[in-house]
Design a protein around this motif. Structure first.
Motif, PDB file in Angstrom:
ATOM      1  N   THR A   1       3.376   3.529 -85.112  1.00 26.60           N
ATOM      2  CA  THR A   1       2.188   2.677 -84.979  1.00 26.60           C
ATOM      3  C   THR A   1       1.948   2.308 -83.522  1.00 26.60           C
ATOM      4  O   THR A   1       0.798   2.323 -83.038  1.00 26.60           O
ATOM      5  CB  THR A   1       2.360   1.409 -85.819  1.00 26.60           C
TER       6      THR A   1
ATOM      7  N   LEU B   1       8.827  -5.735 -80.347  1.00 23.59           N
ATOM      8  CA  LEU B   1       9.811  -4.785 -80.870  1.00 23.59           C
ATOM      9  C   LEU B   1      11.214  -5.095 -80.362  1.00 23.59           C
ATOM     10  O   LEU B   1      12.194  -5.017 -81.108  1.00 23.59           O
ATOM     11  CB  LEU B   1       9.412  -3.353 -80.482  1.00 23.59           C
TER      12      LEU B   1
ATOM     13  N   THR C   1       3.380  -5.644 -77.306  1.00 28.85           N
ATOM     14  CA  THR C   1       3.945  -4.903 -78.435  1.00 28.85           C
ATOM     15  C   THR C   1       5.422  -4.600 -78.230  1.00 28.85           C
ATOM     16  O   THR C   1       6.251  -4.810 -79.127  1.00 28.85           O
ATOM     17  CB  THR C   1       3.164  -3.597 -78.648  1.00 28.85           C
TER      18      THR C   1
ATOM     19  N   ASP D   1       8.275   3.735 -88.476  1.00 31.22           N
ATOM     20  CA  ASP D   1       6.848   3.457 -88.691  1.00 31.22           C
ATOM     21  C   ASP D   1       6.314   2.514 -87.630  1.00 31.22           C
ATOM     22  O   ASP D   1       5.175   2.671 -87.152  1.00 31.22           O
ATOM     23  CB  ASP D   1       6.636   2.861 -90.079  1.00 31.22           C
ATOM     24  N   LYS D   2       7.102   1.529 -87.235  1.00 32.03           N
ATOM     25  CA  LYS D   2       6.664   0.606 -86.183  1.00 32.03           C
ATOM     26  C   LYS D   2       6.475   1.347 -84.864  1.00 32.03           C
ATOM     27  O   LYS D   2       5.501   1.105 -84.130  1.00 32.03           O
ATOM     28  CB  LYS D   2       7.680  -0.531 -86.021  1.00 32.03           C
TER      29      LYS D   2
ATOM     30  N   GLU E   1      11.307   2.112 -91.816  1.00 25.36           N
ATOM     31  CA  GLU E   1      10.462   0.999 -91.381  1.00 25.36           C
ATOM     32  C   GLU E   1      10.392   0.930 -89.859  1.00 25.36           C
ATOM     33  O   GLU E   1       9.318   0.711 -89.277  1.00 25.36           O
ATOM     34  CB  GLU E   1      11.022  -0.302 -91.947  1.00 25.36           C
ATOM     35  N   TRP E   2      11.541   1.122 -89.202  1.00 28.07           N
ATOM     36  CA  TRP E   2      11.570   1.062 -87.735  1.00 28.07           C
ATOM     37  C   TRP E   2      10.770   2.211 -87.131  1.00 28.07           C
ATOM     38  O   TRP E   2      10.008   2.015 -86.177  1.00 28.07           O
ATOM     39  CB  TRP E   2      13.016   1.089 -87.255  1.00 28.07           C
TER      40      TRP E   2
END
Length: 1683
Positions: free
Chosen positions: A616, A587, A583, A612-613, A609-610
């Motif tokens: 997650t 990233l 992961t 949220d990644k 968006e970043w």
């Protein structure tokens, strides 16, 4: 050739060396050198004789000759015999010593000659020099300088003479009284010493290896005494410098005991010079040599001088270095060299001196000391080994210095220490921490330091940049630093003061960790045993994850943090390895990919968006671990780190989100409640980011713990908020115990690092500490928390709690009661938070699956509350998103049950429209600014609300009600309000169309009204409004189709054309714009029901008075179109409509009214064409816009247009075109004045022809119109307006403006263009335009060329039209006007250039017609006839031979034109012959070749460049025409023409040069020399610029080989050009002579008259042009061949 020739040639060159131009002098110098290359001894002898004879020759010229002699000697030293060498030596010696005064360049040149000879004849040179070096007599300074130079250039040859030289020199030192003389002696002694040292250092190569230092020591010491004791005390700075430069190398030759004896005096004496000289590099260099000499002999007295030495050298090293001053930089290097010597011999004394200097606060002293210390650590590592602890301890105070220059020096010292093991000593970690602190410097901290005297240093040399580089180098390249840096660097990850250093720290730690893993370290990279200060895995994880939220800040800290986190996965938790590697790798790759795009920066990053990644990733991590204790510990660490991000709101918000995600994964409700309570108590409510972050945390937590979250909020509400929570703000003020100020620029040891762990506990406060503003901020945060909880929580759970637990508590904070009366807050933050939360709650309710069954009891109250907030917002600007959020909330609420009352819906619509549409225009930008984005989002919210209102009544009536709210804004005089209103209207109409459901056929009764409202806006001033208006009409037409029963997916071809029209309305010109309006009206007319037409027309008539003139004109266009398309159904209304439009005709400058009246004008002209034309021709000139409009109205049908054209053509051609008139009484030439009637007819024709509908009528009268307009054009060139019209132009301020300038020629050109366009000859017009033909037609000078380009275009694109047009033009042969004959001849002549004349069988008739004009009285006509006859070669080459007698006779007759022997007719004849020759057989030409060649030869040197070009070109064509069949007679002409051709390659005119190149290439095959032909082809290709000298060299070489007998003739021809009027040709002539002579063989020598040649070249040496003189000098150098 005899010696006398070389002597004469040399004398000529040396006479020319007095030229004033330096380039000429240089060329003469090169010629002398070239002569010397061939005859070195004779040349040297001639130079000697010239210098002896020319005693008064100026010094600069003597210098040039001596330099030439030096060059000859240097090149041919091995070829010189001894006698020549002695003569040269004697001459140079005499020149050098001729005057006692020093004359720099002259004497230096003579000295250089002696030095050059001395490289081989050292004994002879020494004999001559020593002869002038008499004991007891002070020698000439140049003699001493030459001896010094000889010792440097030939040390092995000179050193054996040094004892004798020194023995003679030493007694003379006392005789030298002048400082300049003494300086020369010092330089000589320096050179002698350096050459001696070189000799002694290379004894294995020396001729006498027995030479020892002792042989020179005593003499050197004697000289030393004079220099040091006497001369060094001089006041002359140059002498002192010369002395000190000599003392350095002399010190190595002094006897050891003498050096030891002199050191106590020598060193202080040299050091004293530092105070006397600004540029100290020579002093430092000499001092270094003295120190090296003293150390080499083991001097003991040096210790006594150490203090003074160190002080003086330290003062020099402290001088600020400027890169722009090379001497200062060099001095620094020499001083450091001195310190290296001292460090090796006295390290203790050196450190004892240096280290106390570090305690001073003076910047320069500290920087200089650190520089010396760094150099010492590197240069004397062995001597400093035992001094490491002492040196480390002395760095304490420099580490505290805040000066940037000192910081840089300290970092450089620490870097040197690291390479030599210093940092492994006790105290070394302090140095590491200092490096990290400097890496943590932000730009503001570096710039805050006051700049030094040198100003701020450049960015690449900043403290932080070199610290970052140093840290990485230490961790990656210095292996011994691994155990120092790991795991010590981990301690700096979490403290807030080191945030700026995070990226370099992560990179270094990642490198160290990978090295440990590769080396087979333990499973856990971090060993906590014995390292109590190391951060825990939870702290490391939290810190790196949070800092990754802003990945592009701090040198890309996001990627660096994630890479380190991936490496430390096992230390964080053993189960994370595989997941984290995959992961985090993705990233990091994502960040690297974004960073590779230049547009992606910290500002353009998709932050949400970043984040949220990352969230997650965190949630997946928590799922994998599945350890409640581990998760609880992580949440505790995250809460502890919150205070560390007080100054970084983005990171703090993200940390709150992380806390929410972790709490959502905690299974213990008690832990969740406790953490939430701590967050509520410790939050800094005054900060917006804190409020947003806290709310987001609660929202995310509510995903798994909704009841606990709401319960905790309720408990907090019931608690004593004002006593416990409000006081928290004071706890976190800077400087408080719980939030200490971070240290800035602190050094290691100055104060402890502040760990990122702060725990805030609630402290009860007294009522005096309460603040009303703070209370509102707490309320705002709580309200926002409820909103986020509703937005994030499961939808099925929200409905039951929305009104009772969420909305109720939200409004409890918003409204308070004073004495029982409800009081609303005025705090803008609380208002905004309320509407945001209401929006989130409303959206949650609407998006719930059970929303349709939900009855919102508080709906009306909520909507009313939102509208009150909207109306309270100011209308002068849009500053906050409150309107946007409130309208979004209303949009969600409207969709809930129960429905709002009709009046309330109207109030909501009007209120929101007024709140948004009345705002000032939004700021212009690219759509990326925050304010502009706010405007766009607010507009979208308004549209969403109105669509929600319309959804309740999706009928024609409901649509009309919504549009009625918009009508005041659609017709607003302010453009931005109209644009917004049209945008909203288009959105509503699209919404209506998308949601149209027709269960039965019903009429769309208000379609005409709506279409009439929107359609004129297709011409609005604002492009966006225009496009939206077309979209509105498009939607209305489809709505009508829907009401007629068509399916929703049906696509009507007519209506779809509106979309194509819409795309063209962005930036159209007016013509396109109103044509589009016409098209829109046509589409409306085809789809509008008959019963709606009247209402549409009435609405459009009202729009004629629209304040926007464009919309009024659009309404007129649409009315006309509808009348044309649908007039049948309005028969009874036509008279009324026409009457209205005719009345508008009386209003001036109302163009749309004129267009509306065109139909009436057309009807009138159909009945009375002649009368209308006659009447309109009587209109005043120039025609105004109304008259022009009426003319154009007559061209709407072919029948009417044909009649109008016939009448206008007759009136244009019937009257005389101009009258002769003298503008002034005394003027010599009459002027031409245009007559009025043809001028008016031409103007009218132009207007009629401009109409597209006139095309068929123009085709019918094509030939007559073309010939008439072309002849009218020829009679209009240079013609003026009548005085009456000129005066009218001057008085015309009050008359209607004209559409075109009234200029006769321009009118004729425009009319001809319009005629061709209307006849379908667009390509003709375009081609002539591209070639500039129309502009040429307007001028007298270019008229013929313009006619030719017109004819060419006609032949290419209108061939079938030519027979009739030619027939009309042939009749002008007997025309009385010369201009018309010239124009027609030019046109017919150009037709022959095209093959169309042959294809259409026009060739014979054209040739006959042109032949008949050959005797015309006009020279222009005769010239054009020749051009036309020559054009046969291009247009019909296969017919040339058939007509060759006629063509050749015409051309030869043209060569013999009697009227102008050197005029344009002759030029045309030569150019025509050149074109015809290639198409004729050699047999047909044999009779004329010689005649033509002889006839054109006089034009080779004509002053007219065009004649020269044509003559040379024809000469080349003659050669090409007879390739392989060249008679001897013509060969003579070819050889005889070579010289002019070659020389005119330097012609000042480029076309002449090009013609010469062509002629030479064509001559090549006929010269029967393959090499010469190849040379011509290689060097003379077009586009290539050969070096003329190179080409002459090659060409003359082969020319002389093939035609050796032609040398004399070529030289005589070239001599003729010595007097050419063109400088370039005059310069090329001697160059050609030089190369001819160079390549001539010995047998050709009798052909050369050297006397004549020399005399001519001597004259050229006096030419005023420097280039000519240079060329002459070069040619003289070529004559060396005869030497």
């Amino acid at each position: 050739m005899a010696k006398s020739y070389v002597k004469k040639l040399s004398s000529t060159l040396m006479d020319a060396i007095t030229d004033k131009d330096p380039l000429v002098q240089e060329q003469v110098y090169n010629a002398l050198c070239a002569l010397g290359e061939s005859q070195p001894e004779l040349t040297l002898s001639a130079c000697q004789e010239h210098l002896r004879q020319q005693e008064k020759l100026a010094h600069p010229h003597r210098t040039m000759i001596l330099k030439a002699m030096e060059a000859v000697v240097s090149s041919h030293l091995g070829r010189l015999d001894q006698s020549t060498a002695k003569a040269v030596i004697l001459l140079a010696s005499n020149e050098m010593t001729k005057v006692k005064e020093l004359v720099g360049d002259w004497q230096q040149a003579a000295s250089s000659v002696l030095v050059a000879v001395g490289r081989r004849f050292i004994n002879e040179v020494m004999e001559e020099l020593l002869g002038k070096f008499v004991p007891g007599v002070l020698p000439h300074c140049c003699v001493v300088q030459t001896l010094a130079s000889l010792s440097v250039s030939n040390a092995f040859g000179t050193v054996p003479f040094l004892p004798a030289i020194l023995s003679t020199l030493l007694p003379m030192l006392g005789l030298a009284k002048q400082d300049a003389t003494r300086a020369v002696f010092c330089c000589a002694l320096q050179s002698f010493s350096e050459s001696t040292l070189e000799y002694l250092a290379n004894l294995d190569q020396a001729p006498d290896p027995t030479v020892r230092k002792d042989a020179f020591s005593s003499d050197i010491f004697s000289a030393y005494e004079v220099l040091f004791t006497q001369w060094l005390q001089s006041r002359e700075a140059k002498l002192r410098l010369a002395v000190v430069q000599a003392l350095g190398p002399m010190s190595h030759l002094l006897p050891n005991e003498k050096l030891e004896e002199q050191l106590p005096k020598l060193i202080p004496g040299v050091l004293s010079l530092y105070k006397k000289h600004a540029e100290a590099v020579h002093v430092s260099k000499s001092l270094g040599q003295i120190l090296e000499a003293s150390v080499s002999v083991g001097s003991r007295t040096l210790e006594v001088q150490l203090d003074a030495l160190l002080a003086a050298l330290h003062a020099q090293i402290c001088v600020p270095v400027e890169l722009s001053s090379p001497s200062v930089v060099s001095n620094q290097k020499e001083v450091l060299r001195c310190f290296t010597v001292l460090a090796c011999c006295a390290p203790d004394r050196l450190l004892a001196f240096l280290l106390p200097k570090l305690d001073t606060s003076h910047e320069r002293i500290r920087v200089g000391t650190l520089q010396v210390l760094r150099h010492t650590i590197n240069a004397a590592a062995a001597q400093m080994e035992v001094k490491k602890p002492f040196i480390l301890s002395s760095m304490r105070l420099p580490l505290l210095d805040t000066n940037n220059k000192v910081k840089r020096a300290v970092v450089q010292v620490i870097s040197a220490m690291a390479h030599h093991g210093y940092l492994e000593q006790p105290g070394g970690k302090v140095m590491v921490e200092y490096i990290v602190q400097q890496c943590a410097l932000g730009p503001e901290l570096e710039k805050s330091e006051s700049p030094g005297p040198g100003g701020e240093d450049p960015a690449p040399d900043s403290v932080r940049s070199i610290s970052v580089s140093t840290l990485y180098l230490l961790s990656s390249t210095v292996d011994r630093m691994d155990r120092v840096l790991w795991p010590y660097l981990l301690e700096f990850l979490t403290p807030a003061p080191f945030t700026q250093a995070l990226s370099p720290l992560c990179r270094s730690l990642a490198h160290l960790a990978l090295k440990r893993r590769e080396a087979g370290a333990d499973t856990f990279l971090i060993q906590y045993d014995g390292n109590a200060n190391l951060p825990s895995p939870y702290a490391i994880t939290t810190r790196l994850l949070v800092m990754s939220a802003s990945p592009y800040l701090g040198d890309g800290r996001g990627a660096a943090s994630l890479r380190l986190l991936s490496i430390l996965h096992h230390d964080v938790h053993p189960q994370l390895g595989q997941h984290w590697r995959a992961t985090l790798g993705r990233l990091v790759e994502l960040l690297d990919g974004w960073r590779a795009v230049p547009e992606h920066t910290a500002e353009t990053l998709a932050q949400e968006e970043w984040e949220d990644k990352l969230l997650t990733f965190l949630q997946d991590t928590l799922t994998i671990v599945s350890d409640n204790m581990w998760v609880c510990q992580l949440s505790l660490e995250m809460c502890k780190q919150l205070p560390c991000y007080t100054g970084t709101p983005r990171e703090k918000m993200f940390l709150y989100k992380c806390i929410g995600s972790v709490l959502a994964a905690v299974s213990s409700k008690d832990v969740v409640r406790k953490r939430l309570q701590e967050l509520l108590e410790a939050a800094r409510y005054q900060e917006e980011a804190e409020r947003q972050g806290l709310a987001a945390c609660f929202g995310i937590c509510a995903v798994s713990h909704l009841d606990d979250t709401l319960a905790q909020l309720a408990d907090f509400v019931r608690s004593d908020v004002f006593r416990k929570s409000i006081g928290i703000f004071s706890l976190f003020k800077p400087g408080s115990a719980l939030c200490p100020e971070p240290p800035t620029g602190s050094l290691a040891g100055a104060q402890p690092r502040v760990p990122c762990v702060v725990r805030a506990l609630p402290v009860p406060l007294t009522p005096q500490d309460r603040n009303e503003n703070e209370v509102e901020k707490v309320k705002s945060a709580l309200v926002l928390c409820y909103g986020h909880v509703a937005a994030r929580a499961p939808r099925e759970l929200v409905l039951a709690r929305a009104e009772s637990d969420i909305l109720c508590n939200m409004f409890q904070y918003f409204n308070s009661k004073v004495l029982g009366v409800k009081v609303e807050t005025k705090d803008p933050t609380l208002k905004l938070c309320l509407v945001q939360s209401v929006r989130m709650v409303s959206h949650a309710l609407c998006s719930s699956p059970q929303a349709s069954a939900f009855h919102c009891a508080q709906k009306a109250e909520l909507v009313a509350q939102m509208m009150e907030l909207i109306k309270a917002e100011p209308l002068d600007a849009l500053r906050t998103p409150l309107r946007k959020e409130a309208m979004a909330a209303c949009a969600y609420l409207v969709s809930l049950e129960p429905a709002l009352e009709e009046q309330m819906r109207a109030d909501v619509a009007r209120g929101c429209l007024h709140s948004i549409l009345a705002l000032p225009p939004e700021p212009a930008g690219d759509g990326t600014s925050g304010l502009e984005a706010l405007h766009m989002d607010t507009a979208r919210s308004l549209e969403g609300l109105l669509m929600g209102l319309l959804r309740r009544d999706l009928t024609p009536r409901g649509l009309q009600v919504m549009v009625e709210h918009l009508i005041p804004w659609i017709k607003s005089p302010r453009g931005h309000e109209r644009e917004r209103a049209l945008g909203v209207s288009a959105c509503l109409l699209r919404f209506s169309l998308e949601h149209l459901h027709v269960s039965a056929l019903v009429p769309f009764h208000n379609l005409g009204l709506l279409v009439g409202l929107f359609s004129p806006r297709c011409a609005d001033l604002r492009p966006a409004t225009r496009q939206e208006a077309v979209g509105c009409v498009h939607s209305l037409l489809y709505l009508q189709l829907g009401y007629e029963g068509f399916a929703r997916d049906y696509r009507d071809d007519v209506a779809e054309r509106l979309l194509a029209l819409r795309d063209g309305l962005v930036h159209p010109d007016p013509a396109v714009l109103f044509h589009t309006c016409h098209s829109v009206a046509q589409i409306i007319g085809k789809r509008l029901p008959p019963d709606q037409l009247i209402s549409l027309l009435l609405t459009l008539f009202e729009s004629l008075g629209d304040p926007d003139k464009n919309c009024a004109r659009a309404a007129a266009v649409m009315i006309n179109c509808l009348l044309k398309e649908r007039g049948a159904v309005l028969l009874e209304k036509v008279p009324e409509i026409v009457s209205v439009l005719r009345s508008k005709l009386q209003e001036p400058l109302e163009e749309h009214v004129l267009k509306a009246a065109q139909h009436s004008v057309y009807l009138l002209a159909c009945q009375h064409c002649a009368a209308v034309v006659t009447s309109l021709l009587g209109s005043p000139l120039p025609f105004d816009s109304v008259t022009c409009t009426l003319w154009r109205a007559l061209a709407v049908s072919p029948g009417l247009t044909a009649q109008v054209l016939e009448l206008l053509l007759e009136k244009m051609c019937r009257d005389v075109p101009f009258k002769e008139s003298r503008p002034f009484l005394l003027s010599s030439a009459p002027g031409r004045v245009a007559t009025v009637l043809p001028l008016a007819a031409t103007s009218a024709l132009l207007e009629v022809l401009a109409c597209p509908a006139a095309g068929p009528a123009v085709l019918e009268r094509y030939a007559d119109l073309f010939a008439g307009l072309l002849l009218r054009l020829s009679c209009s060139v240079g013609v003026q307006l009548p005085r009456s019209l000129q005066a009218k132009d001057r008085r015309g301020a009050g008359t209607p403006p004209a559409t075109r300038a009234l200029e006769p020629c321009s009118l004729a050109v425009d009319a001809l263009q319009a005629m061709l366009l209307r006849a379908g000859s667009e390509e003709v017009v375009k081609l002539v335009e591209r070639e500039g033909g129309w502009e040429l037609l307007r001028t007298s000078e270019g008229h013929e060329e313009g006619v030719a380009r017109l004819a060419s275009a006609m032949a290419k694109h209108a061939g079938p039209r030519l027979p009739l047009a030619m027939k009309a033009l042939v009749s002008t042969q007997s025309c009385v006007y010369e201009v018309q004959r010239v124009t027609s001849t030019a046109f017919l002549a150009e037709l022959l250039r095209s093959n169309v004349a042959k294809d259409l069988l026009l060739l014979e008739s054209l040739l006959d017609n042109l032949a008949a004009r050959q005797k015309d009285a006009s020279a222009s006509v005769r010239r054009l006839v020749l051009r036309g006859l020559a054009n046969v070669a291009t247009g019909s080459p296969d017919k040339v031979r058939a007509h060759s007698p006629q063509l050749l006779s015409a051309m030869i007759a043209g060569l013999d034109d009697a009227d102008e022997p050197h005029g344009p007719v002759v030029l045309e004849a030569m150019e025509g012959l050149a074109r015809l020759l290639a198409l004729l057989e050699p047999g047909e030409l044999r009779s004329v070749l010689l005649h033509v060649a002889i006839r054109i030869r006089p034009f080779f040197d004509s002053e007219n460049a065009e004649l020269r070009r044509a003559a040379f070109g024809l000469f080349g064509h003659l050669h090409r025409a007879c390739h392989g069949d060249c008679e001897d007679v013509f060969l003579e002409q070819a050889v005889g023409g070579l010289a002019p051709l070659l020389l005119h390659l330097r012609d000042p005119q480029a076309p002449v040069v090009s013609a010469c190149r062509f002629a030479l290439r064509m001559c090549g095959p006929n010269l029967e020399c393959a090499e010469l032909e190849a040379a011509f082809q290689k060097h003379l290709q077009e586009g290539r610029g050969p070096h003329l000298g190179e080409f002459f060299n090659v060409a003359t070489k082969h020319l002389m080989h093939r035609f050796p007998d032609a040398l004399g003739r070529l030289l005589s021809t070239s001599l003729f050009y010595f007097k050419s009027p063109w400088e370039g040709v005059r310069a090329a002539a001697p160059m050609l002579v030089g190369f001819l002579v160079l390549h001539a063989d010995s047998e050709s020598t009798p052909q050369v008259d050297l006397e004549q040649l020399l005399a001519a070249l001597q004259l050229l040496l006096k030419d005023p042009a420097p280039a000519v003189r240079m060329s002459a000098a070069e040619a003289l150098g070529r004559l060396v061949k005869f030497a």
